[in-house]
Every structure is written in structure tokens, then in C-alpha cells.
Motif scaffolding. Structure first.
Motif, mmCIF file in Angstrom:
data_model
loop_
_atom_site.group_PDB
_atom_site.id
_atom_site.type_symbol
_atom_site.label_atom_id
_atom_site.label_comp_id
_atom_site.label_asym_id
_atom_site.label_seq_id
_atom_site.Cartn_x
_atom_site.Cartn_y
_atom_site.Cartn_z
ATOM 1 N N ALA A 7 0.709 -1.394 -0.068
ATOM 2 C CA ALA A 7 -0.161 0.012 0.081
ATOM 3 C C ALA A 7 1.057 1.216 -0.037
ATOM 4 O O ALA A 7 0.531 2.384 -0.805
ATOM 5 N N LYS A 8 2.074 1.240 0.924
ATOM 6 C CA LYS A 8 2.790 2.484 0.816
ATOM 7 C C LYS A 8 3.492 2.614 -0.316
ATOM 8 O O LYS A 8 3.647 3.916 -0.735
ATOM 9 N N ILE A 9 3.851 1.525 -1.172
ATOM 10 C CA ILE A 9 4.623 1.686 -2.415
ATOM 11 C C ILE A 9 3.775 2.013 -3.559
ATOM 12 O O ILE A 9 4.029 3.026 -4.261
ATOM 13 N N GLU A 10 2.335 1.492 -3.698
ATOM 14 C CA GLU A 10 1.439 1.829 -4.586
ATOM 15 C C GLU A 10 1.256 3.339 -4.544
ATOM 16 O O GLU A 10 0.791 4.048 -5.573
ATOM 17 N N ARG A 11 0.931 3.781 -3.124
ATOM 18 C CA ARG A 11 0.605 5.042 -2.791
ATOM 19 C C ARG A 11 1.525 6.080 -3.771
ATOM 20 O O ARG A 11 1.258 7.024 -4.417
ATOM 21 N N GLU A 12 3.051 5.761 -3.405
ATOM 22 C CA GLU A 12 3.986 6.723 -3.862
ATOM 23 C C GLU A 12 3.950 6.667 -5.481
ATOM 24 O O GLU A 12 4.204 7.593 -6.162
ATOM 25 N N ILE A 13 3.939 5.302 -6.040
ATOM 26 C CA ILE A 13 3.905 4.956 -7.535
ATOM 27 C C ILE A 13 2.704 5.879 -8.029
ATOM 28 O O ILE A 13 2.869 6.765 -9.150
ATOM 29 N N ARG A 14 1.390 5.839 -7.462
ATOM 30 C CA ARG A 14 0.324 6.724 -8.082
ATOM 31 C C ARG A 14 0.666 8.365 -7.799
ATOM 32 O O ARG A 14 0.069 8.840 -9.103
ATOM 33 N N LEU A 15 1.150 8.651 -6.820
ATOM 34 C CA LEU A 15 1.409 10.023 -6.864
ATOM 35 C C LEU A 15 2.226 10.397 -7.956
ATOM 36 O O LEU A 15 1.995 11.748 -8.743
ATOM 37 N N LEU A 16 3.277 9.780 -8.104
ATOM 38 C CA LEU A 16 4.310 10.080 -9.454
ATOM 39 C C LEU A 16 3.804 9.930 -10.669
ATOM 40 O O LEU A 16 4.019 10.924 -11.198
ATOM 41 N N LEU A 17 2.894 9.153 -10.767
ATOM 42 C CA LEU A 17 2.053 8.979 -11.992
ATOM 43 C C LEU A 17 1.083 10.056 -12.395
ATOM 44 O O LEU A 17 0.638 10.182 -13.539
ATOM 45 N N ARG A 18 0.985 10.910 -11.295
ATOM 46 C CA ARG A 18 -0.096 12.145 -11.631
ATOM 47 C C ARG A 18 0.455 13.196 -12.422
ATOM 48 O O ARG A 18 -0.074 13.983 -12.825
ATOM 49 N N ASN A 19 2.006 12.999 -12.624
ATOM 50 C CA ASN A 19 2.738 13.995 -13.455
ATOM 51 C C ASN A 19 2.388 13.492 -14.817
ATOM 52 O O ASN A 19 3.062 12.490 -15.469
ATOM 53 N N SER A 20 1.652 14.248 -15.471
ATOM 54 C CA SER A 20 1.436 14.041 -17.041
ATOM 55 C C SER A 20 2.548 14.342 -17.970
ATOM 56 O O SER A 20 2.685 13.872 -19.038
ATOM 57 N N ASP A 21 3.825 14.950 -17.586
ATOM 58 C CA ASP A 21 5.094 15.166 -18.154
ATOM 59 C C ASP A 21 5.953 13.881 -18.155
ATOM 60 O O ASP A 21 6.856 13.811 -18.823
ATOM 61 N N LEU A 22 5.577 13.000 -17.239
ATOM 62 C CA LEU A 22 6.391 11.660 -16.900
ATOM 63 C C LEU A 22 6.024 10.672 -18.164
ATOM 64 O O LEU A 22 5.111 10.424 -18.289
ATOM 65 N N ASP A 23 7.270 10.221 -18.623
ATOM 66 C CA ASP A 23 7.163 9.225 -20.010
ATOM 67 C C ASP A 23 7.144 7.841 -19.481
ATOM 68 O O ASP A 23 6.609 6.957 -19.765
ATOM 69 N N VAL A 24 8.351 7.724 -18.422
ATOM 70 C CA VAL A 24 8.175 6.351 -17.912
ATOM 71 C C VAL A 24 8.744 6.541 -16.346
ATOM 72 O O VAL A 24 9.227 7.488 -15.905
ATOM 73 N N LEU A 25 8.139 5.525 -15.527
ATOM 74 C CA LEU A 25 8.169 5.533 -14.023
ATOM 75 C C LEU A 25 8.621 3.979 -13.933
ATOM 76 O O LEU A 25 7.865 3.079 -14.467
ATOM 77 N N THR A 26 9.780 3.730 -13.263
ATOM 78 C CA THR A 26 10.061 2.329 -12.890
ATOM 79 C C THR A 26 10.508 1.995 -11.432
ATOM 80 O O THR A 26 10.598 3.230 -10.692
ATOM 81 N N THR A 27 10.767 1.063 -11.148
ATOM 82 C CA THR A 27 11.035 0.831 -9.906
ATOM 83 C C THR A 27 12.582 -0.122 -9.649
ATOM 84 O O THR A 27 12.878 -0.716 -10.956
ATOM 85 N N LEU A 28 13.042 0.195 -8.551
ATOM 86 C CA LEU A 28 14.238 -0.758 -8.362
ATOM 87 C C LEU A 28 14.373 -1.334 -6.990
ATOM 88 O O LEU A 28 15.021 -0.659 -5.839
#
Length: 166
Positions: free
Chosen positions: A5-26
Motif C-alpha cells: 500500500a505504501k509503495i503503490e501510493r507513491e507510484i500513483r502520486l508520481l504517475l499524476r505527473n503528466s510530463d512523466l514518460d516512464v516510471l520504474t522501480t528498483l
């Protein structure tokens, strides 16, 4: 990382940025939160199929084409095993390189070095060399090895980078 839930929340917040072309995790696959998508239905298969199953489940859960999840198989220190010779240059510990290389051969590749709590790559490195610094020596050895040799030894890493390259 205590919960998906904590990881997903951060991912979804980052994906709100429409200028973002790709988001990945490590993230390390070893000790990844058990409540993450796909963790409870991992196939009894080889480690590559198990980690890819979880990555696919995470991608499906997030449901955004820009999101490319990556879980390191099994933990970042597997990449240090790929850079055994380079680590030997940094830490002139007799026998260190030979032990790391033997573990890689026994496992069938750096990414397949055992993920058991007693024999995880990080535990092996600490046992083999008391002066090994996870935050200093590991990244230096990996950097000295270089990305192309690392990709050649680590097919899961290579697959992820190929997706990002495309």
C-alpha cells in the motif's frame, strides 16, 4: 518497505505527473512485501518466472502504460557477484574473488545466487569479507564492471533495460 500500500501510493502520486514518460522501480525481490500483487500466487518455477510473475501483477494493478516495474533478482548484491573481479581490486581479501565466482557458477549466474535468509548475497558478502561496505564497495565494483558486462551476466536486468531502451 513494509507494505505494498505504501509503495503503490507513491507510484500513483508520481504517475499524476503528466510530463512523466516512464516510471520504474528498483526494489529487491528478496523480502519484497508479501501483500504485493502476485506475491501470493507466485508459480513454483524458476526464479526468473517467479519475479516476472510479480512484476506483471504489479504492472496490471497500477494499470498505467508508463509504469515499468522492476524487482532485482534477488537483491542488489547479486550485481556485486557479477563484479567479483572488480570487488577483488577494491578489497584485496585473499580468496574473495574465487568464493564469489564459485557461488555464481554453482547458482548458474549472479542473479540466481541463493535468496535464503542465511545465504542471501548480502549475507555471503558480509561473511566472506568483514570489511565489505554495502553502500561503498558494492556500487564502486558494479561501476567498475560497467553496464554492458553486467547486462551480459544478468538476463533479468538486461530484459528490464531493453524495455526501457525501447
Amino acid at each position: 518497505m513494509s507494505s505494498w500500500a505504501k509503495i503503490e501510493r507513491e507510484i500513483r502520486l508520481l504517475l499524476r505527473n503528466s510530463d512523466l514518460d516512464v516510471l520504474t522501480t528498483l526494489f529487491d525481490f528478496y523480502a519484497f512485501p508479501e501483500d504485493a500483487p502476485g506475491m501470493d500466487s507466485r508459480p513454483a518455477a524458476d526464479p526468473y518466472q517467479r519475479v516476472e510473475h510479480v512484476e506483471n501483477a504489479i504492472a496490471e494493478c497500477v494499470g498505467d502504460r508508463r509504469f515499468v516495474p522492476h524487482l532485482i533478482l534477488h537483491e542488489l548484491e547479486t550485481w556485486v557477484f557479477a563484479a567479483a573481479e572488480q570487488l577483488g581490486w577494491l578489497l584485496p581479501d585473499p580468496g574473495l574473488v574465487a568464493r564469489l565466482e564459485a557461488d555464481v557458477v554453482d547458482a548458474g549466474g549472479p542473479e540466481l545466487v541463493n535468496d535464503h535468509p542465511a545465504t542471501a548475497p548480502s549475507k555471503r558478502l558480509a561473511a566472506y569479507c568483514a570489511t565489505f561496505s554495502k553502500t561503498n564497495d558494492g556500487p564502486l565494483a558494479i561501476a567498475d564492471l560497467g553496464i554492458e558486462p553486467l547486462r551480459a551476466q544478468c538476463p533479468h536486468l538486461n530484459r528490464w533495460l531493453s524495455v526501457l531502451d525501447s
